[in-house]
Design an enzyme around this catalytic site. Structure first.
Site, short mmCIF file in Angstrom:
data_model
loop_
_atom_site.label_atom_id
_atom_site.label_comp_id
_atom_site.label_asym_id
_atom_site.label_seq_id
_atom_site.Cartn_x
_atom_site.Cartn_y
_atom_site.Cartn_z
N ASP A 346 0.84 -1.19 0.00
CA ASP A 346 0.00 0.00 0.00
C ASP A 346 0.88 1.25 0.00
O ASP A 346 1.85 1.33 0.77
CB ASP A 346 -0.88 -0.03 1.25
CG ASP A 346 -1.83 1.14 1.32
OD1 ASP A 346 -2.70 1.23 0.46
OD2 ASP A 346 -1.68 1.97 2.24
N GLU A 375 1.63 0.29 -4.95
CA GLU A 375 1.21 1.58 -5.49
C GLU A 375 2.43 2.49 -5.56
O GLU A 375 3.01 2.83 -4.52
CB GLU A 375 0.15 2.21 -4.57
CG GLU A 375 -1.15 1.45 -4.53
CD GLU A 375 -2.15 2.13 -3.59
OE1 GLU A 375 -3.22 2.55 -4.06
OE2 GLU A 375 -1.86 2.23 -2.39
#
Length: 660
Positions: A346, A375
């Site tokens: 994340d 990400e």
């Protein structure tokens, strides 16, 4: 990108507001890089360990259970080298709950289970001493995940544990639980397959579980009350989430059931990827990290306040020795103890490049087939210098890790931030270079005009698999909702055609394909962008949709079969893509290319792929004869029909043909 606005306690450090706050003292703390900080159990004794270099004292408290009992015993720990505190207690403590408590100049801080806790009771407040071998399912020592020739051989399916089985017609008995995901023989409306049988039928290779470690947002003492959260508010990083177990009060149950789930997926040929959130903690001042070594694990602004690149109240400092150690050891623990096959990071851009490369090196030694991706961005700015961040544009410095391609995502359907913006499949213009860029997996390719790409004006991958190709995920609108909102005048048939074309492009790209659970039968969240804490009625998978849209499901199933059957769609390196993939014709709303010279012994010598996003058919001239495979909804893998001279490519569709 992640929109998680989790309520956090945003109290400043007691030192935060003093003039001239100096962050450098954190680097002066003695570090215990080689120390074993995990609780070490044997039948004869248990050794408790905590790194707390600023502590004036540390104690370990023992309890009968994990929630409401009083302290049974309290033992002061002994100061050792490099800020480590140790206490060895004689006897078999298996099943005993415990907490650590640190004393500072201001007194005793809150009790914690310890950031290295491996087993916790209800709501994760107390750890438990546990003989982990007793939690292994039968045959666990032989359990292994799928092998991969290359990362882009994976077809990833992102799901939330609760979403997948909670619907009244899911057919699952253990709704919303780890075990519910792997119940076999479950049926839904119209006798359709659901759950793990559905995943096998679809043909995906890996499930990506939204955060399934212990998080704050769900009150495990009130599971009769519907509660929903994606789980991006970490509490105990090394323990499965209790609300997904059948008994959150018994610390061993969630561990046993998580392992059983992994084993069942593996027995069905499916790998398990965990969504991990090391970039921030669910609470700030009260976090477990701050109760052990106040301030150390976090980055700060110049005035001493917490920096917040995660937009959740804080960000962790991966570049610091003991945070880096924690991340690497935590990930190794999940890989070894739980046989996890991959990790999705994340807001990976918050982590420094050096740490991420060390993580990849350590994990690949344990499992060469492990999948690592994240990400490649931050939510807000960070004190970490930009050149050190694990951003998408720096992926060439992260050669064993992949990142999500927002280039192809928004190129296909329009910006996730602007509802009415459109992409290649739904009426947008000048999106072709962005699609081509996604098709080659973000590498350097001589036929791409990088100035025409929506976001990246230069290649950012070394290998095509480093680009995660996707149209939608848990964030933002579902693909169907985005298409519907951005194309109000379109009828259902046209929307379905756009939907199918979008993921047809994903599944024929050289990047690693990634599907959002339910996309294969037009999943909707009723137009909600950010459903992280919305009711089950919004988030659950509605299995009626599979029954209603069986034709769409079959289409996705056939696309996956096409990709898996022909290695030309998943080439492993940039040189091979450049040698074999040639764009043939590109115009507004139309892209064609060939995959030539029978890559990796592909049974098809040359493959022709045409994407027509126009609302009318396009007459495509053919220099040679081809055998037709994909045309509208037809998949003829035997190529029984020959086409020559020209072919009329239907509106909003993919066409695939080949030569022997």
């Amino acid at each position: 990108m992640k929109y998680v606005f989790i309520p956090t306690i945003l109290m400043l450090l007691t030192t935060s507001c003093r003039k001239g706050f100096d962050k450098s003292h954190y680097h002066a703390y003695p570090t215990a890089q080689n120390a074993n900080l995990w609780t070490q159990y044997t039948k004869e004794a248990t050794e408790f360990t905590l790194w707390a270099p600023t502590a004036k004292g540390v104690k370990v408290n023992l309890y009968e259970n994990g929630n409401d009992s009083q302290i049974k015993e309290s033992h002061l720990m002994e100061s050792s080298e490099n800020g480590v505190w140790i206490k060895k207690l004689i006897g078999n403590l298996n099943g005993t709950y415990y907490t650590f408590q640190v004393k500072t100049d201001s007194g005793w801080l809150f009790e914690t289970p310890g950031i290295y806790a491996q087993a916790v009771g209800v709501n994760g407040n107390r750890a438990m001493v546990l003989d982990l071998a007793t939690t292994n399912p039968q045959g666990w020592e032989m359990d292994k995940g799928p092998k991969l020739e290359a990362p882009n051989k994976a077809i990833i399916y992102e799901l939330h544990v609760r979403d997948m089985t909670l619907h009244p017609q899911s057919g699952a008995e253990q709704k919303g639980k780890f075990l519910g995901l792997v119940e076999q023989g479950t049926k839904g409306p119209g006798n359709i397959k659901t759950g793990i049988d559905h995943l096998q039928e679809l043909g995906i290779t890996h499930v990506h579980l939204l955060p399934s470690f212990d998080h704050y947002s769900i009150d495990e003492t009130k599971l009769d009350t519907p509660q929903f959260n994606w789980g991006y508010d970490p509490k105990n990083y090394n323990v499965p989430e209790g609300s997904y177990s059948t008994d959150p009060y018994d610390a061993s149950v969630r561990i046993k059931e998580f392992k059983q789930m992994v084993k069942s997926f593996h027995e069905n040929g499916i790998g398990v990827i965990m969504d991990v959130v090391y970039n921030h903690t669910g609470k700030t001042e009260e976090s477990l990290f701050n109760q052990e070594v106040p301030g150390y694990y976090y980055r700060h602004n110049e005035d001493g306040s917490y920096s917040d690149a995660a937009a959740c109240g804080n960000e962790t400092a991966s570049e610091r020795t003991m945070m880096r150690k924690f991340m690497i050891e935590s990930l190794l623990y999940w890989t070894k103890e739980y046989h996890i096959d991959g990790f999705r990071f994340d807001l990976m851009g918050i982590h420094d490049i050096e740490t991420m490369n060390e993580i990849a090196s350590a994990l690949k030694k344990v499992n060469p087939d492990i999948l690592l991706y994240g990400e490649g961005w931050t939510a807000k700015d960070s004190p970490l210098p930009e050149e050190k961040r694990s951003l998408k544009k720096h992926m060439q410095k992260l050669p064993q890790i992949a990142a999500f391609s927002d280039d192809i995502r928004d190129g296909l359907k329009g910006s996730v931030f602007e509802d009415l913006d459109t992409g290649f499949v739904n009426g947008g213009t000048k999106k072709e270079e962005s699609i081509k860029f996604g098709l080659v997996g973000g590498i350097q390719h001589p036929q791409i005009d990088y100035e025409g790409v929506n976001y990246s004006k230069a290649p950012w991958t070394k290998a095509p698999w480093q680009s995660i190709s996707y149209t939608s995920c848990h964030d933002n609108l579902t693909l169907f909702d985005k298409l519907q909102i951005s194309n109000r005048a379109a009828g259902q048939e046209e929307l379905i055609a756009m939907h199918k074309l979008a993921n047809a492009i994903v599944l024929t790209s050289q990047g690693t394909p990634f599907l959002h659970a339910g996309v294969e039968f037009l999943r909707s969240k009723q137009g909600e962008h950010n459903s992280y804490n919305l009711p089950d009625s919004i988030n659950q998978i509605d299995w009626n949709l599979k029954n209603i849209h069986q034709d769409v499901f079959t289409y996705y199933q056939n696309l996956i079969r096409l990709r898996k059957s022909h290695p030309a769609f998943s080439m492993s390196n940039a040189k091979t893509v450049n040698d074999h993939l040639e764009f043939q014709f590109v115009a507004d709303g139309l892209i064609s290319y060939t995959l030539e010279n029978s890559y990796n012994n592909d049974s098809w010598k040359e493959i022709l792929v045409i994407y027509n996003a126009k609302k009318e058919a396009f007459r495509y001239p053919l220099k040679e004869a081809y055998k037709l495979v994909v045309y509208n909804d037809m998949f003829d893998f035997s190529g029984s029909k020959t086409i020559q001279e020209y072919i009329d490519v239907p509106p909003i569709s993919i066409l695939v043909a080949y030569k022997d």
